[in-house]
Design an enzyme around this catalytic site. Structure first.
Site, PDB file in Angstrom:
ATOM      1  N   ARG A 158      -2.238   0.638   2.959  1.00  0.00           N
ATOM      2  CA  ARG A 158      -2.990   0.239   1.778  1.00  0.00           C
ATOM      3  C   ARG A 158      -3.936   1.386   1.412  1.00  0.00           C
ATOM      4  O   ARG A 158      -4.351   2.151   2.274  1.00  0.00           O
ATOM      5  CB  ARG A 158      -3.810  -1.016   2.055  1.00  0.00           C
ATOM      6  N   LYS A 182      -6.503  -5.611   7.263  1.00  0.00           N
ATOM      7  CA  LYS A 182      -7.303  -6.773   6.891  1.00  0.00           C
ATOM      8  C   LYS A 182      -7.681  -7.568   8.129  1.00  0.00           C
ATOM      9  O   LYS A 182      -6.920  -7.666   9.079  1.00  0.00           O
ATOM     10  CB  LYS A 182      -6.497  -7.663   5.936  1.00  0.00           C
ATOM     11  N   HIS A 254      -0.426  -0.535  -5.249  1.00  0.00           N
ATOM     12  CA  HIS A 254       0.424  -0.937  -4.122  1.00  0.00           C
ATOM     13  C   HIS A 254       1.854  -0.419  -4.234  1.00  0.00           C
ATOM     14  O   HIS A 254       2.686  -0.711  -3.371  1.00  0.00           O
ATOM     15  CB  HIS A 254       0.459  -2.468  -4.029  1.00  0.00           C
ATOM     16  N   ARG A 257       3.260   1.459  -1.190  1.00  0.00           N
ATOM     17  CA  ARG A 257       3.391   0.548  -0.044  1.00  0.00           C
ATOM     18  C   ARG A 257       4.621  -0.350  -0.230  1.00  0.00           C
ATOM     19  O   ARG A 257       5.397  -0.547   0.709  1.00  0.00           O
ATOM     20  CB  ARG A 257       2.118  -0.293   0.071  1.00  0.00           C
ATOM     21  N   HIS A 280       1.357  -7.169   8.449  1.00  0.00           N
ATOM     22  CA  HIS A 280       1.359  -8.546   7.979  1.00  0.00           C
ATOM     23  C   HIS A 280       1.192  -9.509   9.151  1.00  0.00           C
ATOM     24  O   HIS A 280       1.841  -9.340  10.180  1.00  0.00           O
ATOM     25  CB  HIS A 280       2.675  -8.874   7.267  1.00  0.00           C
ATOM     26  N   TYR A 289       9.982  -8.954   0.575  1.00  0.00           N
ATOM     27  CA  TYR A 289      10.646  -7.692   0.259  1.00  0.00           C
ATOM     28  C   TYR A 289      12.160  -7.809   0.385  1.00  0.00           C
ATOM     29  O   TYR A 289      12.896  -7.085  -0.276  1.00  0.00           O
ATOM     30  CB  TYR A 289      10.144  -6.582   1.190  1.00  0.00           C
TER      31      TYR A 289
END
Length: 310
Positions: A158, A182, A254, A257, A280, A289
């Site tokens: 990111r 995150k 993004h 990414r 994730h 994806y």
């Protein structure tokens, strides 16, 4: 001037509650006011003037009208309709809590689930055009810009993770980098040779020059004043490169990414490996994806198979 109905007074009290007691931001409050204005107009047309007049059927019919539209209002998309239903449900909870109604007609009504949006990836040739457009000249900022974009695509990071990097977080000899994702979740990600070469060129010939303008910082990516590059500035670097490459309409913060993940899956990578690389928490997030690659397979099949189409 027509007399204010009990329902309009109730909505006004709810909006005051949101503004004063819950301290909603001005933009959010404006959205609630707009959504509830639409609800009030619907109820007025249905002959409802008091909070106690409203039934669950009214709420359900209103929800249907959000998606279908009316003579007065155009249809809403899923996310906008969901936001409006949230406003309506909040209103009715407030009315019950304040004793203005006994039952909550919106209690069992749920907002529609927004569709899963496919990530926007760009083909490899466009990625290469973007990366080539990043470095104009051989100055310190050009070296930084090329290193930044090569890093974003090469590691699937990111933008916030990239600008948060310190020099010691990346081991060019080992070809790995420590990314802080995150929720303070760290992960170690491989750094490909293109990204490694670009970062090395920047750290040897570009970063020391930029560092001289500041007071010393451990940040890897620096701005022209020698401080840590901000997320907004990194996005500006990406946007400028996209404009030079003629890709401005298809590139977002993004994009690299998303392209990283999509190209890995196209190349045969396991979805759980891609999950780890992206950081994730759930594999279901990464599986979005795979929908992209299925769509690409469907397009190729439709164009190439002799009996794909009648």
């Amino acid at each position: 001037m027509s007399e204010t109905t009990g329902l309009e007074k109730a909505v006004g009290a709810y909006l005051d509650h949101l503004a004063v007691e819950r301290g909603l931001a001005a933009n959010t409050l404006a959205s609630y006011r707009r959504d509830l204005r639409r609800y009030l107009d619907f109820l007025r047309d249905a002959g409802r003037a008091e909070p106690t007049d409203i039934t669950e059927g009214d709420v359900t019919t209103f929800l249907r009208s959000l998606r279908e539209g009316t003579e007065t209002y155009p249809p809403l998309g899923t996310s906008s309709a969901a936001r409006t239903v949230v406003a309506v449900r909040g209103l009715h909870r407030f009315l019950c809590r304040e004793g203005m109604t006994v039952a909550d007609p919106a209690g069992s009504v749920r907002p529609p689930t927004p569709p899963r949006r496919l990530p926007k990836a760009i083909p490899l040739d466009q990625v290469e055009r973007l990366l080539e457009a990043a470095s104009v000249g051989d100055g310190p900022r050009a070296l930084r810009d090329r290193a930044l974009l090569e890093f974003l695509y090469g590691c699937g990071a990111r933008i916030s993770e990239a600008v948060g990097l310190d020099r010691d977080d990346i081991d060019l000899e080992a070809g790995t980098v420590l990314l802080r994702g995150k929720g303070s979740k760290d992960r170690i990600v491989p750094v490909g040779s293109y990204a490694r070469d670009a970062v090395e060129a920047y750290t040897v010939r570009g970063r020391p020059v930029l560092l001289e303008a500041g007071k010393g910082t451990p940040a890897l990516f620096l701005n022209a004043r020698g401080g840590r590059l901000s997320r907004q500035s990194a996005w500006s670097v990406l946007r400028a490169a996209a404009e030079r490459a003629g890709l401005a309409a298809t590139v977002s913060p993004h994009t690299l990414r998303h392209s990283f993940a999509t190209h890995l899956l196209d190349g045969g990578a396991d979805v759980r490996v891609v999950q780890e690389l992206l950081g994730h928490a759930s594999v279901s997030t990464t599986q979005v994806y795979t929908l992209v690659t299925v769509e690409q397979l469907r397009e190729v099949y439709a164009a190439a198979h002799p009996r794909a189409q009648g």
